[in-house]
Scaffold this motif. Structure first.
Motif, PDB file in Angstrom:
ATOM      1  N   UNK A   1       9.454 100.276 -50.548  1.00 26.57           N
ATOM      2  CA  UNK A   1      10.457  99.959 -51.421  1.00 26.57           C
ATOM      3  C   UNK A   1      11.679  99.703 -50.836  1.00 26.57           C
ATOM      4  N   UNK A   2      11.827 100.602 -49.593  1.00 23.28           N
ATOM      5  CA  UNK A   2      13.083 100.671 -48.830  1.00 23.28           C
ATOM      6  C   UNK A   2      13.461  99.169 -48.300  1.00 23.28           C
ATOM      7  N   UNK A   3      12.340  98.498 -48.278  1.00 22.76           N
ATOM      8  CA  UNK A   3      12.580  97.201 -47.808  1.00 22.76           C
ATOM      9  C   UNK A   3      13.451  96.101 -48.720  1.00 22.76           C
ATOM     10  N   UNK A   4      13.263  96.719 -49.999  1.00 18.56           N
ATOM     11  CA  UNK A   4      14.091  96.019 -51.032  1.00 18.56           C
ATOM     12  C   UNK A   4      15.301  96.761 -51.438  1.00 18.56           C
ATOM     13  N   UNK A   5      15.710  97.898 -50.683  1.00 24.48           N
ATOM     14  CA  UNK A   5      16.971  98.775 -50.834  1.00 24.48           C
ATOM     15  C   UNK A   5      16.692  99.441 -52.170  1.00 24.48           C
ATOM     16  N   UNK A   6      15.496 100.032 -52.400  1.00 26.10           N
ATOM     17  CA  UNK A   6      15.085 100.386 -53.664  1.00 26.10           C
ATOM     18  C   UNK A   6      14.616 102.038 -53.349  1.00 26.10           C
ATOM     19  N   UNK A   7      15.651 103.070 -53.793  1.00 27.34           N
ATOM     20  CA  UNK A   7      15.164 104.541 -53.628  1.00 27.34           C
ATOM     21  C   UNK A   7      15.267 105.203 -54.860  1.00 27.34           C
ATOM     22  N   UNK A   8      13.928 105.528 -54.984  1.00 27.52           N
ATOM     23  CA  UNK A   8      13.644 106.224 -56.362  1.00 27.52           C
ATOM     24  C   UNK A   8      13.640 107.671 -56.321  1.00 27.52           C
ATOM     25  N   UNK A   9      13.830 108.289 -57.448  1.00 25.30           N
ATOM     26  CA  UNK A   9      13.908 109.710 -57.627  1.00 25.30           C
ATOM     27  C   UNK A   9      12.386 110.093 -57.724  1.00 25.30           C
ATOM     28  N   UNK A  10      12.085 111.271 -57.337  1.00 23.22           N
ATOM     29  CA  UNK A  10      10.628 111.889 -57.326  1.00 23.22           C
ATOM     30  C   UNK A  10       9.999 111.524 -58.406  1.00 23.22           C
ATOM     31  N   UNK A  11      10.400 111.864 -59.560  1.00 19.25           N
ATOM     32  CA  UNK A  11       9.728 111.505 -60.852  1.00 19.25           C
ATOM     33  C   UNK A  11       9.441 109.918 -61.175  1.00 19.25           C
ATOM     34  N   UNK A  12      10.553 109.377 -60.822  1.00 22.49           N
ATOM     35  CA  UNK A  12      10.223 107.939 -60.936  1.00 22.49           C
ATOM     36  C   UNK A  12       9.281 107.062 -60.166  1.00 22.49           C
ATOM     37  N   UNK A  13       9.243 107.789 -58.806  1.00 20.85           N
ATOM     38  CA  UNK A  13       8.295 107.199 -57.921  1.00 20.85           C
ATOM     39  C   UNK A  13       6.920 107.905 -58.202  1.00 20.85           C
ATOM     40  N   UNK A  14       6.710 108.995 -58.886  1.00 19.57           N
ATOM     41  CA  UNK A  14       5.598 109.281 -59.349  1.00 19.57           C
ATOM     42  C   UNK A  14       5.031 108.626 -60.439  1.00 19.57           C
ATOM     43  N   UNK A  15       5.855 108.213 -61.324  1.00 18.43           N
ATOM     44  CA  UNK A  15       5.730 107.284 -62.452  1.00 18.43           C
ATOM     45  C   UNK A  15       5.009 105.991 -62.099  1.00 18.43           C
ATOM     46  N   UNK A  16       5.876 105.433 -61.005  1.00 18.85           N
ATOM     47  CA  UNK A  16       5.240 104.258 -60.550  1.00 18.85           C
ATOM     48  C   UNK A  16       3.948 104.126 -59.605  1.00 18.85           C
ATOM     49  N   UNK A  17       3.819 105.080 -58.912  1.00 20.42           N
ATOM     50  CA  UNK A  17       2.378 105.367 -58.301  1.00 20.42           C
ATOM     51  C   UNK A  17       1.395 105.343 -59.469  1.00 20.42           C
ATOM     52  N   UNK A  18       1.738 106.121 -60.427  1.00 18.63           N
ATOM     53  CA  UNK A  18       0.725 106.166 -61.537  1.00 18.63           C
ATOM     54  C   UNK A  18       0.547 104.899 -62.180  1.00 18.63           C
ATOM     55  N   UNK A  19       1.317 103.895 -62.329  1.00 13.51           N
ATOM     56  CA  UNK A  19       1.163 102.659 -62.602  1.00 13.51           C
ATOM     57  C   UNK A  19       0.297 101.653 -61.865  1.00 13.51           C
ATOM     58  N   UNK A  20       0.453 101.550 -60.359  1.00 13.25           N
ATOM     59  CA  UNK A  20       0.211 100.855 -59.297  1.00 13.25           C
ATOM     60  C   UNK A  20      -0.911 101.222 -58.831  1.00 13.25           C
ATOM     61  N   UNK A  21      -1.267 102.805 -58.754  1.00 13.04           N
ATOM     62  CA  UNK A  21      -2.361 103.561 -58.157  1.00 13.04           C
ATOM     63  C   UNK A  21      -2.370 102.957 -56.757  1.00 13.04           C
ATOM     64  N   UNK A  22      -1.107 102.921 -56.135  1.00 13.78           N
ATOM     65  CA  UNK A  22      -0.943 102.608 -54.585  1.00 13.78           C
ATOM     66  C   UNK A  22      -1.299 100.942 -54.457  1.00 13.78           C
ATOM     67  N   UNK A  23      -1.646 100.197 -55.513  1.00 13.80           N
ATOM     68  CA  UNK A  23      -2.104  98.678 -55.314  1.00 13.80           C
ATOM     69  C   UNK A  23      -0.758  98.050 -54.325  1.00 13.80           C
TER      70      UNK A  23
END
Length: 861
Positions: free
Chosen positions: A197-219
């Motif tokens: 995500x940092x390659x896109x200059x995106x830095x997420x809070x811990x809760x937001x990152x956890x939610x995104x990982x739940x949506x994508x499951x690391x895909x």
């Protein structure tokens, strides 16, 4: 299909160029490949990298290959659609051209065997076969199988594709020559996702990152698409919440990479089986009408589609969250009636196999009042009792008005709110439920259910007699879950009224029904309530056994209220045995289970923790002040009289020990207002009289309790009553009566090893025990353990004894002569007599017996 060399976007080594200047480091993949393949085993192993589209296989292998190419030769080929297939040997030869291992002249085109070509290379050679799932040409497959079987020791082979090509690999797998790298190995971790995500200059809070990982499951593809969408987005949290397969970029990728090439039958299968979160083959057949569903599932699994397997009996399957959300959106194209029918099928299927929560979810989605009513009558109460109250309320609160207004819906929601600690909402939902028989099917059950919930509400918030009387007019339902729940509420109601024998009968029946019906939640709650009942009777061992059994039967979905009550019961039992560290620990743990400061149960937990901390506090007055603040500023929850009474004396003594007689009087008055005139409240009055020096008045007040004319709600109050009587007698110089009363206190406390009342009167207890030492017969051992448990304090009115005097003091209780003691200590008789005079002078006594009593009272013995 054929094997061709990689030609598009390649480097001069034949390895695909990386798609981004900065690549996520995948050390795990490198460790798997290097550790498993970079060895001298013979025959050499083969790596099989198979994962769904978008998993980042090619990019990651290219990143790894660029590293190993610095020391080895990497032959990178891919499978494509070229109509003029060339042999594998020719491609390998072309890849080796210009390297230190070979050139055109070394590998003439007449050489057909890849093994012969590679045997001539002097160093390590890596063959990476990318997009191997396209491999279909019989000649190419045969040539690759031959290479795998006959590869020289210097060759390592990596086969990469979306799914395993049709190669005969079973024996190789059994021989341990296959190293599998799957989606789980390639899935991004949270740390790796942050780098991507940092390659896109995106830095997420811990809760937001956890939610995104739940949506994508690391895909990898999902994370990359999310990064592109999140770049410069003003509200990352909202975008992540809306980041589903319906999002245009995601949908386009799924269609292009996964769905476009699928047969219509398979796509229809995907859409219909996306209705439930998971499905079995049997459910898939019901949803699709396709009796060959197992074949389609097997094909999807074989193709490494975004489908996961959940092992069990039966095996379940699930789609990746992003894919399922896209498929769920596609369902709408079938039409409302078709969607409703699918939800109805799923609801009935799950109901048939006992998965009530899933059945309820789909029944609500189908907006079918009949389905919802069926599920709630069959399993609504069980769902609430087993810890699913929050999920049930969420589903029913979001249902249509028709579903919400069903009597059974209101009753189940009310029970759910009671278990969640929101009683006002529970009462509001019950208000519109008729108290008589309802006309709908199952009305008798609904009536009994409503009565049980009303009784539950009354126990928690008052008006128990009226609710108990009303419940007595309702006939039994015959349902074991409801029978256990209803008996539990009856037992709690009678416990609240102090009717312990009747309460015990109800709780035993609740426990038996719960075990017969498999209602783990009710079984646990009944055990906890039995523990409370035993505490009221002073049966600490039985109470502890119930708490332990309740913990052993805890379900996966735990109810916080049960945890709180169990912890408080355990804490109180520990406190009565003066295990203060355990008592404080469990009382503090119970605070974590309350719903917040407004929760009535918070008072009981915080009050208990404050009381139990007093004896171990550095500043006793500050600890008592904190206790008084809790006692006087918050309303007490409804509790059984015995549970209220058991700590009344300890609290009063805590006030009196710091000189707060006004607080003590207020405490006694509030207890009397709450419990009425019982042995427990009369005891408080006697303690206040004792503290004021009104010994005759104290004795007169206490007499009905000691004579048995006035019963105590808490059995431990009787121990304290005898101790107070002993202290009254001691102060009046009635040594014989003091001894007899102390013996009665010991006799009442000994079976359960109750120590707390003796510690409430620490100084008096020490002096009383010292005066009657050795005169308790069979109770001598317990009297000794009580004395040993009392805090040892130094004498405050005497000088410190010397080491020799302390040694001699330890000999005095043996009642041996001075000559015998002198002989044992190897000193003269005159020395012993000199030390004795020093001991008498420092303790302010004149006889040996008085010295022993004074030393025991001051904690020196």
């Amino acid at each position: 299909m054929s094997i061709v060399e990689y030609s598009e976007s390649t480097t001069n080594t034949g390895i695909p160029a990386l798609r981004c200047d900065r690549v996520v480091p995948r050390r795990r993949l490198a460790a798997v490949l290097d550790g498993a393949l970079d060895n001298s085993s013979d025959p050499p192993p083969i790596a099989l990298v198979c994962a769904p589209a978008g998993s980042g296989k090619t990019t990651l292998l290219a990143d790894w290959a660029r590293t190993v190419s610095e020391q080895s030769v990497v032959v990178w080929v891919t499978v494509g659609d070229a109509t003029d297939p060339r042999p594998l040997g020719g491609l390998i030869a072309r890849s080796l051209e210009g390297t230190e291992h070979g050139g055109p002249q070394q590998f003439p085109e007449s050489v057909q065997s890849p093994a012969e070509l590679l045997a001539g290379a002097g160093g390590r050679v890596w063959i990476v076969l990318d997009d191997a799932h396209h491999l279909q040409h019989p000649d190419a497959l045969s040539e690759l199988e031959t290479l795998i079987r006959t590869a020289p020791r210097n060759v390592r082979i990596v086969v990469c594709g979306r799914f395993e090509p049709p190669l005969a690999l079973q024996k190789l797998r059994l021989d341990g020559r296959i190293v599998d790298v799957t989606f789980d190995d390639l899935a991004f971790t949270s740390d790796e996702a942050e780098i991507l995500l940092a390659e896109h200059d995106v830095r997420l809070a811990a809760d937001d990152l956890s939610a995104l990982m739940s949506r994508t499951e690391g895909w990898a593809a999902g994370l990359r698409l999310a990064g592109m969408s999140l770049e410069n987005h003003p509200d990352p949290a909202r975008l992540i919440e809306e980041f589903t397969g319906c999002r245009r970029a995601v949908a386009d990728y799924l269609i292009e990479q996964l769905l476009d090439d699928l047969p219509v039958r398979t796509r229809d299968f995907l859409v219909k089986t996306s209705v439930p979160a998971t499905f079995t083959v049997g459910l898939a057949e019901q949803l699709t009408g396709d009796t060959d569903a197992h074949t389609i599932v097997e094909q999807l699994e074989h193709r490494n589609f975004l489908i996961g397997r959940i092992e069990g009996s039966p095996t379940r399957f699930r789609y990746h969250p992003l894919l399922r959300s896209y498929l769920r959106a596609e369902i709408g194209r079938l039409g409302r009636d078709a969607v409703t029918e699918l939800e109805h099928v799923a609801a009935r299927w799950y109901a048939q196999f006992g998965e009530a929560l899933l059945s309820l979810e789909h029944a609500v989605a189908a907006d079918d009042a009949a389905d919802v009513t069926f599920v709630l009558q069959e399993s609504g109460l069980a769902l609430v009792l087993d810890g699913h109250a929050a999920a049930v309320e969420r589903l029913l609160a979001g249902a249509s008005a028709t579903v919400r207004e069903q009597p059974i819906t209101r009753i189940v929601r009310s029970a759910a709110h009671l278990h969640a600690g929101t009683a006002p909402m529970a009462a509001e939902l019950l208000d519109d439920v008729p108290s008589g028989t309802t006309p709908e099917a199952g009305g008798g059950y609904t009536e009994a259910f409503a009565s049980a919930v009303r009784l539950h509400l009354a126990v928690d918030h008052g008006q128990v007699p009226a609710a108990l009387e009303q419940d007595a007019t309702i006939r039994l339902s015959g349902d074991p879950t409801l029978a256990s729940y209803r008996s539990l509420q009856r037992g709690r109601a009678r416990l609240q009224l102090g009717l312990l024998d009747h309460a015990e009968k109800n709780l035993r029946h609740a426990l038996a029904c719960a075990r017969a019906g498999g209602s783990v939640g009710t079984e646990r709650r009944a055990l906890v309530e039995q523990a409370v009942l035993h505490l009221c009777r002073g049966e600490l061992t039985a109470a502890h056994a119930c708490v332990t059994a309740a913990g052993e039967t805890a379900s996966d979905q735990r109810v916080p209220e049960d945890d709180r009550r169990a912890a408080l019961a355990d804490a109180l039992g520990s406190y009565l045995r003066n295990d203060l560290s355990r008592a404080v620990e469990m009382a503090s743990a119970s605070i974590d289970t309350v719903h917040g400061p407004g929760d009535p149960s918070a008072w009981e937990s915080t009050f208990a923790a404050a009381l139990y901390r007093i004896d171990v506090a550095e500043n006793r007055r500050a600890a008592v002040t904190a206790l008084h603040s809790i006692a006087s500023t918050a309303p007490q929850p409804a509790r059984p009289p015995g549970l209220v009474a058991v700590t009344l004396p300890s609290t009063l003594f805590a006030y009196l020990h710091v000189g707060e007689t006004t607080w003590g009087r207020e405490w006694a008055d509030s207890a009397t207002a709450l419990l009425g005139r019982t042995g427990d409240t009369v005891l408080l009055e006697a303690i206040l009289c004792l503290g004021a020096g009104h010994l005759d008045r104290a004795r007169t007040v206490l007499r009905p309790v000691l004579d048995g004319d006035l019963g105590c709600a808490a059995a431990t109050s009787l121990v304290t009553a005898w101790l107070v009587d002993a202290e009254i007698a001691r102060r009046r110089g009635h040594d014989s009566r003091a001894h007899d009363s102390l013996a009665e206190a010991l006799r009442a406390a000994e079976p359960e090893q109750i120590l707390r009342p003796f510690h409430d009167l620490t100084q008096s207890t020490r002096e009383l025990l010292s005066a009657s030492a050795g005169r308790f017969g069979s109770l001598d051992a317990f009297a000794g353990s009580v004395r040993d448990s009392l805090p040892r304090v130094p004498a405050t009115t005497a000088e410190n004894l010397t080491r020799r005097e302390l040694e001699l003091l330890a000999e005095l209780p043996t009642w041996r002569t001075a000559e015998e003691i002198a002989s044992d200590l190897c000193v003269s008789i005159n020395t012993v007599k000199t030390h004795l005079r020093g001991i008498y002078r420092k303790l302010g006594v004149s006889t040996r017996r008085e010295a022993v009593l004074a030393a025991q009272s001051s904690g020196l013995l």
